[in-house]
Scaffold this active site. Structure first.
Site, short mmCIF file in Angstrom:
data_model
loop_
_atom_site.label_atom_id
_atom_site.label_comp_id
_atom_site.label_asym_id
_atom_site.label_seq_id
_atom_site.Cartn_x
_atom_site.Cartn_y
_atom_site.Cartn_z
N SER A 1 -11.13 -30.65 18.74
CA SER A 1 -11.30 -32.07 19.38
C SER A 1 -12.77 -32.30 19.51
O SER A 1 -13.74 -31.37 19.39
CB SER A 1 -10.82 -32.14 20.88
OG SER A 1 -9.53 -31.93 20.91
N1 SAH Z 1 -7.17 -27.84 21.88
C1 SAH Z 1 -7.44 -27.92 20.53
C2 SAH Z 1 -7.08 -29.05 19.70
C3 SAH Z 1 -6.39 -28.92 18.70
S1 SAH Z 1 -5.49 -30.25 17.68
C4 SAH Z 1 -8.95 -27.20 19.88
O1 SAH Z 1 -9.68 -27.13 20.87
O2 SAH Z 1 -9.17 -27.11 18.94
C5 SAH Z 1 -3.88 -30.13 18.69
C6 SAH Z 1 -3.07 -28.89 18.52
O3 SAH Z 1 -1.71 -29.20 19.10
C7 SAH Z 1 -2.71 -28.53 16.95
O4 SAH Z 1 -3.14 -27.16 16.79
C8 SAH Z 1 -1.31 -28.99 16.96
O5 SAH Z 1 -0.37 -28.03 15.98
C9 SAH Z 1 -0.94 -28.39 18.38
N2 SAH Z 1 0.39 -29.09 18.57
C10 SAH Z 1 1.02 -30.19 18.51
N3 SAH Z 1 2.25 -30.23 18.96
C11 SAH Z 1 2.51 -29.27 19.72
C12 SAH Z 1 3.55 -29.04 20.61
N4 SAH Z 1 4.69 -29.53 20.83
N5 SAH Z 1 3.55 -27.46 21.05
C13 SAH Z 1 2.36 -26.78 20.89
N6 SAH Z 1 1.21 -27.16 20.21
C14 SAH Z 1 1.36 -28.49 19.59
#
Ligand code: SAH
Length: 227
Positions: free
Chosen positions: A77
């Site tokens: 993010s």
């Molecule tokens: N908080 C992260 C943002 C990553 S982007 C950071 O600081 O880098 C969002 C993430 O959510 C992705 O890695 C994606 O695989 C995950 N995601 C999407 N749907 C999900 C679900 N149902 N359960 C767990 N993770 C999920």
């Protein structure tokens, strides 16, 4: 000594300085100018090396205020979003926080320096493995992580004082609301894909979720199943 200095400044012009403390300081100035106020949040973003949460090829862009790819179609993010979500969450002084969407691990790492206990769930095993490696390398304490569909939360560890969802859902999964403590807060991007809003939900006395819109945002989707 002078030779060493020359060496460092030469590297700077080729971009290595872009992962330096000065680069983080500049980012924090920009975040402050964009309305981030919480001193502890700003201090964590000033000291935590975001470039270690990225592939080496992208490390030089780590302190720009942008989201960046982390592989498998996912993104780390934008620093402003991480800072704003952390700031809103801290207003409630939570002790135990659940994050959905570990991704690179950066948001969880930020939170681990601000609250007592962080739980984080990721559906893509390969990303979770890399995030865990980073937590170990940085000796970050009190982060527990799990490979699962985060829409179901982490029932065995509920209730949580705060839940932060870092992938966008059309609606808030009811399982997550059910795992909030009575004065808990749920923060995340929700709504139709073209109109995602960063929402902050709290429970009223009847246990009904009341939402407040904080900003327009763009997150990768919250998906079902595990990989
Ligand atoms: N908080 C992260 C943002 C990553 S982007 C950071 O600081 O880098 C969002 C993430 O959510 C992705 O890695 C994606 O695989 C995950 N995601 C999407 N749907 C999900 C679900 N149902 N359960 C767990 N993770 C999920």
């Amino acid at each position: 000594m002078s030779r060493y200095r020359t060496f460092v400044s030469a590297q700077d012009t080729r971009g290595r300085g872009l992962t330096s403390q000065r680069a983080r300081d500049r980012l924090v100035v920009l975040l402050r100018e964009s309305g981030i106020r919480h001193p502890q949040v700003l201090e964590v973003l000033r000291t935590l090396p975001r470039h270690l949460f990225l592939d080496e090829a992208l490390a030089s862009r780590a302190y720009e205020n942008i989201s960046l790819p982390i592989g498998l179609g996912q993104t780390i993010s934008q620093p402003w979003v991480v800072a704003r979500m952390s700031e809103v969450l801290l207003e409630r002084q939570p002790r135990k926080v659940l994050e959905i969407g570990t991704g690179s691990g950066y948001q969880a790492a930020v939170l681990s320096r601000l609250v007592e206990q962080v739980y984080t769930v990721e559906r893509i095993e390969d990303l979770l493995r890399q995030a865990r490696r980073r937590f170990r390398a940085l000796k970050l304490q009190h982060i527990r992580s799990r490979h699962d569909d985060g829409r179901l939360g982490w029932p065995d560890e509920a209730p949580f004082d705060a839940i932060i969802v870092t992938a966008a859902g059309e609606v808030v999964p009811p399982e997550l609301l059910a795992q909030l403590s009575p004065r808990g807060v749920l923060l995340g991007p929700f709504g139709p894909p073209s109109e995602q809003k960063l929402m902050c939900y709290t429970l009223d006395d009847q246990g009904q979720a009341q939402g407040e819109e904080l900003a327009s945002v763009s997150f990768v989707p919250l998906l079902g199943g595990v990989l």
